[in-house]
Enzyme design. Structure first.
Site, PDB file in Angstrom:
ATOM      1  N   TRP A 174     -23.041  47.120  73.446  1.00 28.24           N
ATOM      2  CA  TRP A 174     -23.618  45.433  73.464  1.00 28.24           C
ATOM      3  C   TRP A 174     -24.137  45.663  72.578  1.00 28.24           C
ATOM      4  O   TRP A 174     -23.682  44.159  71.775  1.00 28.24           O
ATOM      5  CB  TRP A 174     -24.162  45.779  75.014  1.00 28.24           C
ATOM      6  CG  TRP A 174     -23.589  46.345  75.455  1.00 28.24           C
ATOM      7  CD1 TRP A 174     -23.665  47.548  76.804  1.00 28.24           C
ATOM      8  CD2 TRP A 174     -22.314  45.626  76.447  1.00 28.24           C
ATOM      9  NE1 TRP A 174     -22.679  47.478  77.484  1.00 28.24           N
ATOM     10  CE2 TRP A 174     -21.856  46.701  77.570  1.00 28.24           C
ATOM     11  CE3 TRP A 174     -21.393  44.617  76.087  1.00 28.24           C
ATOM     12  CZ2 TRP A 174     -20.676  46.177  78.596  1.00 28.24           C
ATOM     13  CZ3 TRP A 174     -20.411  44.906  76.852  1.00 28.24           C
ATOM     14  CH2 TRP A 174     -19.622  45.474  78.478  1.00 28.24           C
ATOM     15  N   ASP A 194     -31.041  40.213  75.304  1.00 28.72           N
ATOM     16  CA  ASP A 194     -30.087  40.467  75.561  1.00 28.72           C
ATOM     17  C   ASP A 194     -30.852  41.188  77.010  1.00 28.72           C
ATOM     18  O   ASP A 194     -30.820  42.469  76.404  1.00 28.72           O
ATOM     19  CB  ASP A 194     -28.761  41.276  74.941  1.00 28.72           C
ATOM     20  CG  ASP A 194     -28.031  41.831  76.089  1.00 28.72           C
ATOM     21  OD1 ASP A 194     -27.877  41.483  77.772  1.00 28.72           O
ATOM     22  OD2 ASP A 194     -26.936  42.378  76.075  1.00 28.72           O
ATOM     23  N   LYS A 214     -26.227  42.689  88.025  1.00 30.38           N
ATOM     24  CA  LYS A 214     -26.585  44.635  87.614  1.00 30.38           C
ATOM     25  C   LYS A 214     -27.857  43.634  88.911  1.00 30.38           C
ATOM     26  O   LYS A 214     -28.643  43.993  89.550  1.00 30.38           O
ATOM     27  CB  LYS A 214     -27.241  44.537  86.925  1.00 30.38           C
ATOM     28  CG  LYS A 214     -26.229  45.421  85.482  1.00 30.38           C
ATOM     29  CD  LYS A 214     -26.378  44.536  84.299  1.00 30.38           C
ATOM     30  CE  LYS A 214     -25.499  44.209  83.767  1.00 30.38           C
ATOM     31  NZ  LYS A 214     -24.069  45.223  83.334  1.00 30.38           N
TER      32      LYS A 214
HETATM   33  N1  PMP Z   1     -24.827  43.540  77.489  1.00 33.23           N
HETATM   34  C1  PMP Z   1     -25.463  44.552  78.008  1.00 33.23           C
HETATM   35  C2  PMP Z   1     -26.804  44.852  78.033  1.00 33.23           C
HETATM   36  C3  PMP Z   1     -25.090  44.718  79.400  1.00 33.23           C
HETATM   37  O1  PMP Z   1     -24.952  45.771  79.984  1.00 33.23           O
HETATM   38  C4  PMP Z   1     -23.778  44.164  79.378  1.00 33.23           C
HETATM   39  C5  PMP Z   1     -22.331  44.046  80.260  1.00 33.23           C
HETATM   40  N2  PMP Z   1     -22.887  45.777  81.524  1.00 33.23           N
HETATM   41  C6  PMP Z   1     -23.151  42.841  78.637  1.00 33.23           C
HETATM   42  C7  PMP Z   1     -23.623  42.840  77.326  1.00 33.23           C
HETATM   43  C8  PMP Z   1     -21.479  42.059  78.326  1.00 33.23           C
HETATM   44  O2  PMP Z   1     -21.957  41.496  79.422  1.00 33.23           O
HETATM   45  P1  PMP Z   1     -20.789  40.772  80.282  1.00 33.23           P
HETATM   46  O3  PMP Z   1     -19.457  41.365  81.871  1.00 33.23           O
HETATM   47  O4  PMP Z   1     -21.292  39.423  81.522  1.00 33.23           O
HETATM   48  O5  PMP Z   1     -20.664  39.846  79.367  1.00 33.23           O
END
Ligand code: PMP
Length: 360
Positions: free
Chosen positions: A102, A172, A196
């Site tokens: 991510w 994030d 989550k």
């Molecule tokens: N950042 C983290 C730490 C994540 O775990 C995730 C999704 N699992 C995301 C970003 C992406 O999030 P989204 O699917 O809401 O775009």
């Protein structure tokens, strides 16, 4: 009714009390004759829902008054672009710490808009630790520093939040918001997808210090400008109404159950049960070095892909669901967010013991 222990990384398990409350209110929200899904976002009922969700999130996280709380769409992935578009306002450069898939996505998106310096990374060992961060790593003229507080796929989290002096810290927090206490005043901007610890997918939370709003690049699309949503009080366009309502129910539930300190205590105890077993097992192993271990996502392996497959299959049959590791890592991963009860982890460990004995 049968509820599984659901170890999914997201969308993830929600408190049963919250689901039952939503069910009770589904077709007729508090006597107004319609569902939250059907009501105008400008109605007094819905404005009440948003205001109380914001108030309760502020209480839960002790959000100072000089921070705005926004309910956005597009997931955390849209924030990967919104952050540089809005915050690369002076030197057009930012420092990023690369702690996983991510972070990498955030980095490649930011590179479209300015200069990105990756000042620390744990890619050398498949992201199984959080690098040591000292202030001298940071570029003095960086517009901001970006971290991912909890790395959902690899199961790492920062033992301590780095100090960044006057440079705004952007985080994030998608997979550990509300799971442990964070001092919001240490951050310039926090963002998190909801699916989550907060609620269903569809709403993204941003908590932004006021002085960082209103400096977006000219090319910034209206919908990707934080100022648009600050001025529109998260209602510039139709917000994700039902997801905000569900998030609000989760915030109420958390407040009624001791808030973030109580969650953190419970989460640390829950995680310790599984890590303790993993550290003593001769079949299963935790993949993350101890200092960097997440209390939300716990990956583990047997070292034998076939055995991993058998474990996941048999666990599923026992109602221990969604334990397969992320496709980029393999093995298993137990995501144990706030709503996972301690009994779920005890049931998992009991099954792991039994599996280990049977297949030794
Ligand atoms: N950042 C983290 C730490 C994540 O775990 C995730 C999704 N699992 C995301 C970003 C992406 O999030 P989204 O699917 O809401 O775009």
């Amino acid at each position: 009714m049968s509820r599984a222990y659901n170890f999914s990384a997201g969308p993830a398990t929600l408190p049963l009390e919250v689901l039952e409350k939503a069910q009770a209110e589904l077709v007729d929200y508090k006597g107004c004759g319609m569902s939250v899904m059907e009501m105008s976002h400008r109605s007094k009922e819905f404005i009440g829902i948003t205001e109380s969700a914001e108030k309760n999130l502020r209480l839960l996280m002790h959000i100072p008054d000089n921070y705005k709380v926004l309910f956005l769409q597009g997931g955390a992935s849209t924030q990967f672009a919104m952050v540089p578009l809005n915050l690369m306002s002076k030197s057009k450069s930012a420092d990023y710490i690369n702690t996983g898939a991510w972070s990498k996505k955030a980095i490649s998106e930011a590179k479209r808009y300015g200069t990105v310096k990756v000042v620390a990374s744990s890619e050398d060992t498949t992201f199984n630790y959080i690098p040591e961060i000292s202030t001298d790593l940071f570029s003095p003229d960086a517009d901001y520093i970006h971290i991912t507080t909890n790395n959902t796929i690899y199961g790492t989290c920062y033992p301590d939040i780095p100090s960044t002096g006057n440079i705004p810290l952007v985080a994030d927090m998608s997979s550990d918001i509300l799971s442990r206490e964070y001092d919001v005043s240490k951050f310039g901007l926090i963002y998190a997808g909801a699916q989550k610890n907060i609620g269903p997918a569809g709403v993204t939370i941003a908590i932004i210090r006021e002085d960082l709003v209103g400096k977006a690049m000219d090319i910034t699309p209206t919908m990707l400008n934080y100022q648009t949503h600050v001025e529109g009080e998260s209602m510039y366009n139709t917000p994700p109404c039902f997801a905000i309502y569900m998030a609000g129910l989760v915030f109420e539930y958390l407040l009624e159950n001791g808030g973030v300190p109580a969650m953190e205590k419970k989460n640390r105890e829950k995680a310790a049960i599984l890590y303790d077993f993993l550290d003593h097992s001769s079949m299963f192993k935790a993949t993350v070095e101890s200092r960097s271990r997440s209390i939300m996502n716990i990956p583990f392996v047997t070292g034998d892909e076939e055995l991993d497959g058998l474990f996941i299959k048999e666990a599923t049959a026992r109602n221990l669901k969604t334990l397969k590791g992320h496709r980029s890592v393999g093995g298993m991963r137990a995501s144990i967010y706030n709503a996972m009860p301690r009994e779920g982890i005890e049931a998992l460990v009991d099954f792991m013991k039994e599996f280990e004995q049977k297949n030794a």
